[in-house]
Design a protein around this motif. Structure first.
Motif, PDB file in Angstrom:
ATOM      1  N   GLY A 122       2.400  14.322  15.848  1.00 54.82           N
ATOM      2  CA  GLY A 122       2.439  12.964  15.326  1.00 54.82           C
ATOM      3  C   GLY A 122       2.475  12.842  13.819  1.00 54.82           C
ATOM      4  N   TRP A 123       2.895  13.897  13.136  1.00 55.47           N
ATOM      5  CA  TRP A 123       2.981  13.870  11.672  1.00 55.47           C
ATOM      6  C   TRP A 123       4.435  13.808  11.227  1.00 55.47           C
ATOM      7  CZ3 TRP A 123      -0.644  15.011   7.464  1.00 55.47           C
ATOM      8  CH2 TRP A 123      -1.987  14.869   7.858  1.00 55.47           C
ATOM      9  N   GLU A 124       4.641  13.191  10.069  1.00 56.01           N
ATOM     10  CA  GLU A 124       5.947  13.163   9.435  1.00 56.01           C
ATOM     11  C   GLU A 124       5.975  14.149   8.275  1.00 56.01           C
ATOM     12  OE1 GLU A 124       6.622   9.141   8.279  1.00 56.01           O
ATOM     13  OE2 GLU A 124       6.744   8.391  10.342  1.00 56.01           O
ATOM     14  N   VAL A 125       7.176  14.526   7.841  1.00 57.46           N
ATOM     15  CA  VAL A 125       7.354  15.523   6.785  1.00 57.46           C
ATOM     16  C   VAL A 125       8.179  14.948   5.652  1.00 57.46           C
ATOM     17  CG1 VAL A 125       8.501  17.705   6.221  1.00 57.46           C
ATOM     18  CG2 VAL A 125       7.055  17.552   8.248  1.00 57.46           C
ATOM     19  N   MET A 126       7.733  15.237   4.428  1.00 63.86           N
ATOM     20  CA  MET A 126       8.496  14.900   3.229  1.00 63.86           C
ATOM     21  C   MET A 126       8.834  16.185   2.489  1.00 63.86           C
ATOM     22  SD  MET A 126       6.339  11.699   1.652  1.00 63.86           S
ATOM     23  CE  MET A 126       7.559  11.498   0.355  1.00 63.86           C
ATOM     24  N   THR A 127      10.062  16.287   2.010  1.00 64.36           N
ATOM     25  CA  THR A 127      10.481  17.434   1.196  1.00 64.36           C
ATOM     26  C   THR A 127      11.265  16.881   0.002  1.00 64.36           C
ATOM     27  OG1 THR A 127      12.435  17.694   2.627  1.00 64.36           O
ATOM     28  CG2 THR A 127      10.537  19.108   3.087  1.00 64.36           C
ATOM     29  N   PRO A 128      10.565  16.322  -0.988  1.00 66.43           N
ATOM     30  CA  PRO A 128      11.248  15.597  -2.067  1.00 66.43           C
ATOM     31  C   PRO A 128      12.162  16.435  -2.942  1.00 66.43           C
ATOM     32  CG  PRO A 128       8.905  15.870  -2.546  1.00 66.43           C
ATOM     33  CD  PRO A 128       9.099  16.279  -1.120  1.00 66.43           C
ATOM     34  N   LEU A 129      11.982  17.750  -2.956  1.00 69.34           N
ATOM     35  CA  LEU A 129      12.840  18.599  -3.788  1.00 69.34           C
ATOM     36  C   LEU A 129      14.007  19.194  -3.012  1.00 69.34           C
ATOM     37  CD1 LEU A 129      10.190  20.619  -5.860  1.00 69.34           C
ATOM     38  CD2 LEU A 129      11.233  18.399  -6.378  1.00 69.34           C
ATOM     39  N   PHE A 130      14.068  18.918  -1.710  1.00 68.50           N
ATOM     40  CA  PHE A 130      15.067  19.575  -0.873  1.00 68.50           C
ATOM     41  C   PHE A 130      16.481  19.188  -1.298  1.00 68.50           C
ATOM     42  CE2 PHE A 130      17.572  20.503   2.903  1.00 68.50           C
ATOM     43  CZ  PHE A 130      17.088  21.750   3.231  1.00 68.50           C
ATOM     44  N   GLY A 131      17.345  20.198  -1.361  1.00 69.05           N
ATOM     45  CA  GLY A 131      18.739  19.980  -1.745  1.00 69.05           C
ATOM     46  C   GLY A 131      18.973  20.056  -3.244  1.00 69.05           C
ATOM     47  N   SER A 132      17.927  20.367  -4.005  1.00 68.92           N
ATOM     48  CA  SER A 132      18.073  20.459  -5.460  1.00 68.92           C
ATOM     49  C   SER A 132      18.966  21.627  -5.859  1.00 68.92           C
ATOM     50  CB  SER A 132      16.701  20.649  -6.117  1.00 68.92           C
ATOM     51  OG  SER A 132      15.836  19.571  -5.867  1.00 68.92           O
ATOM     52  N   PRO A 172       0.833  -1.214   0.000  1.00 63.50           N
ATOM     53  CA  PRO A 172       0.000   0.000   0.000  1.00 63.50           C
ATOM     54  C   PRO A 172       0.861   1.255   0.000  1.00 63.50           C
ATOM     55  CG  PRO A 172      -0.038  -1.072   2.151  1.00 63.50           C
ATOM     56  CD  PRO A 172       0.642  -2.015   1.220  1.00 63.50           C
ATOM     57  N   ARG A 173       0.395   2.250  -0.732  1.00 65.86           N
ATOM     58  CA  ARG A 173       1.130   3.505  -0.808  1.00 65.86           C
ATOM     59  C   ARG A 173       0.803   4.394   0.378  1.00 65.86           C
ATOM     60  NH1 ARG A 173       0.418   6.009  -6.661  1.00 65.86           N
ATOM     61  NH2 ARG A 173      -1.773   5.484  -6.320  1.00 65.86           N
ATOM     62  N   THR A 174       1.786   5.143   0.817  1.00 65.14           N
ATOM     63  CA  THR A 174       1.607   6.055   1.947  1.00 65.14           C
ATOM     64  C   THR A 174       0.808   7.272   1.513  1.00 65.14           C
ATOM     65  OG1 THR A 174       3.721   5.385   2.923  1.00 65.14           O
ATOM     66  CG2 THR A 174       2.786   7.485   3.657  1.00 65.14           C
ATOM     67  N   PRO A 175      -0.328   7.564   2.179  1.00 68.42           N
ATOM     68  CA  PRO A 175      -1.070   8.768   1.819  1.00 68.42           C
ATOM     69  C   PRO A 175      -0.329  10.022   2.268  1.00 68.42           C
ATOM     70  CG  PRO A 175      -2.063   7.721   3.738  1.00 68.42           C
ATOM     71  CD  PRO A 175      -0.972   6.806   3.259  1.00 68.42           C
ATOM     72  N   VAL A 176      -0.382  11.057   1.433  1.00 67.10           N
ATOM     73  CA  VAL A 176       0.358  12.292   1.701  1.00 67.10           C
ATOM     74  C   VAL A 176      -0.560  13.489   1.488  1.00 67.10           C
ATOM     75  CG1 VAL A 176       2.279  13.758   0.944  1.00 67.10           C
ATOM     76  CG2 VAL A 176       2.555  11.268   1.028  1.00 67.10           C
ATOM     77  N   GLY A 184      -5.115   6.938   8.449  1.00 68.62           N
ATOM     78  CA  GLY A 184      -3.751   6.551   8.089  1.00 68.62           C
ATOM     79  C   GLY A 184      -2.919   7.687   7.535  1.00 68.62           C
ATOM     80  N   LEU A 185      -3.548   8.847   7.327  1.00 64.19           N
ATOM     81  CA  LEU A 185      -2.816  10.010   6.811  1.00 64.19           C
ATOM     82  C   LEU A 185      -2.120  10.735   7.958  1.00 64.19           C
ATOM     83  CD1 LEU A 185      -2.089  12.075   4.596  1.00 64.19           C
ATOM     84  CD2 LEU A 185      -4.308  13.176   5.023  1.00 64.19           C
ATOM     85  N   HIS A 186      -0.800  10.715   7.928  1.00 67.37           N
ATOM     86  CA  HIS A 186      -0.026  11.463   8.923  1.00 67.37           C
ATOM     87  C   HIS A 186       1.321  11.901   8.341  1.00 67.37           C
ATOM     88  CE1 HIS A 186       2.357   7.797   9.546  1.00 67.37           C
ATOM     89  NE2 HIS A 186       1.215   7.151   9.664  1.00 67.37           N
ATOM     90  N   THR A 187       1.329  12.117   7.010  1.00 69.64           N
ATOM     91  CA  THR A 187       2.539  12.603   6.342  1.00 69.64           C
ATOM     92  C   THR A 187       2.188  13.839   5.527  1.00 69.64           C
ATOM     93  OG1 THR A 187       3.440  10.356   6.155  1.00 69.64           O
ATOM     94  CG2 THR A 187       4.380  12.047   4.722  1.00 69.64           C
ATOM     95  N   ALA A 188       2.934  14.909   5.756  1.00 68.26           N
ATOM     96  CA  ALA A 188       2.741  16.160   5.008  1.00 68.26           C
ATOM     97  C   ALA A 188       3.973  16.414   4.150  1.00 68.26           C
ATOM     98  CB  ALA A 188       2.530  17.331   5.964  1.00 68.26           C
TER      99      ALA A 188
END
Length: 234
Positions: free
Chosen positions: A127-137, A6-10, A101-105
């Motif tokens: 209780g949330w996690e963070v994603m920054t997929p472009l960080f460091g570009s 299953p994919r992580t909801p964001v 199940g959503l706890h990622t921003a």
């Protein structure tokens, strides 16, 4: 037969600008996550995104073109960190209730480590996690990739302490990138400028935006208004 993982909801923070839009595009290239909704902080007195100043109806039109619902976190004009964090926490709580199940921003941060660390600490407290997929570009390379990839955006806010006001209202394209003076980040990551997106690979259809007036706010920011055209408003 192995079941699909299953994919992580964001939930993606959505300002209406190019970095948020390109973050959505990047996340949609992955098979381990699924962006389920967008979240915009709205200055309630003006009905605009708190950073870019994009109109609320434009934000919702952008979200519709992305095929996603848009959630709002309302904040007042005079907003300190405590008020902002409370509004965001409330919005995130509503989102997690709506999507179990959503706890990622996800955020479109590129270079500023202090901002990224603040977001991570803010979200971790609830209780949330963070994603920054472009960080460091490499922002010079990233800006060219956005343009080459079909992103269509316009500068809607320019910090005149860092960039000439004449750049307000200009298209974010190769000509603009060539014209930026030395020291100005090609993605405006130091606050030099903000953008409003009208089309790109994350959209199912382009938005018809009409350019309005450019005004100087707070004796510093040259802001160009963009509204939905008649066809887009129907």
């Amino acid at each position: 037969m192995i079941a699909d993982t299953p994919r992580t909801p964001v939930l993606l923070a959505w300002s209406g600008g190019k970095d948020a839009a390109w973050t959505l595009h990047a996340l949609r290239q992955r098979d381990d996550v699924e962006v389920v909704a967008l979240l915009s902080s709205i200055t309630t007195e003006y009905g605009r995104s708190s950073m870019q100043g994009v109109r609320r109806d434009v934000l919702h039109a952008q979200a519709a073109a992305c095929g996603l619902p848009l959630l709002e976190a309302g904040i007042p004009t005079s907003c300190d960190n405590a008020v902002y964090e409370a509004a965001m926490a409330h919005a995130l709580a509503e989102a997690s209730a709506r999507w179990p199940g959503l706890h990622t921003a996800a955020f479109g941060d590129l270079l500023l480590e202090d901002v990224r660390a603040w977001r991570m600490a803010q979200c971790a407290r609830i209780g949330w996690e963070v994603m920054t997929p472009l960080f460091g570009s490499d922002t010079a390379q990233l800006a060219r990739e956005m343009v080459a990839g079909g992103l269509r955006a316009t500068l809607c806010c320019v910090d005149t302490h860092q960039l000439d006001a004449g750049f307000a209202g200009r298209a974010f394209d190769d000509a603009l990138l060539d014209a930026l003076p030395p020291g100005v980040d090609p993605c405006g990551e130091n606050g030099e400028f903000h953008t409003c997106v009208a089309d790109g690979p994350m959209f199912t259809r382009p938005l018809a935006l009409e350019r309005g007036d450019t005004v100087l706010r707070d004796s510093r920011f040259a802001c160009t208004d963009f509204a939905l055209g008649p066809a887009a408003s129907r």
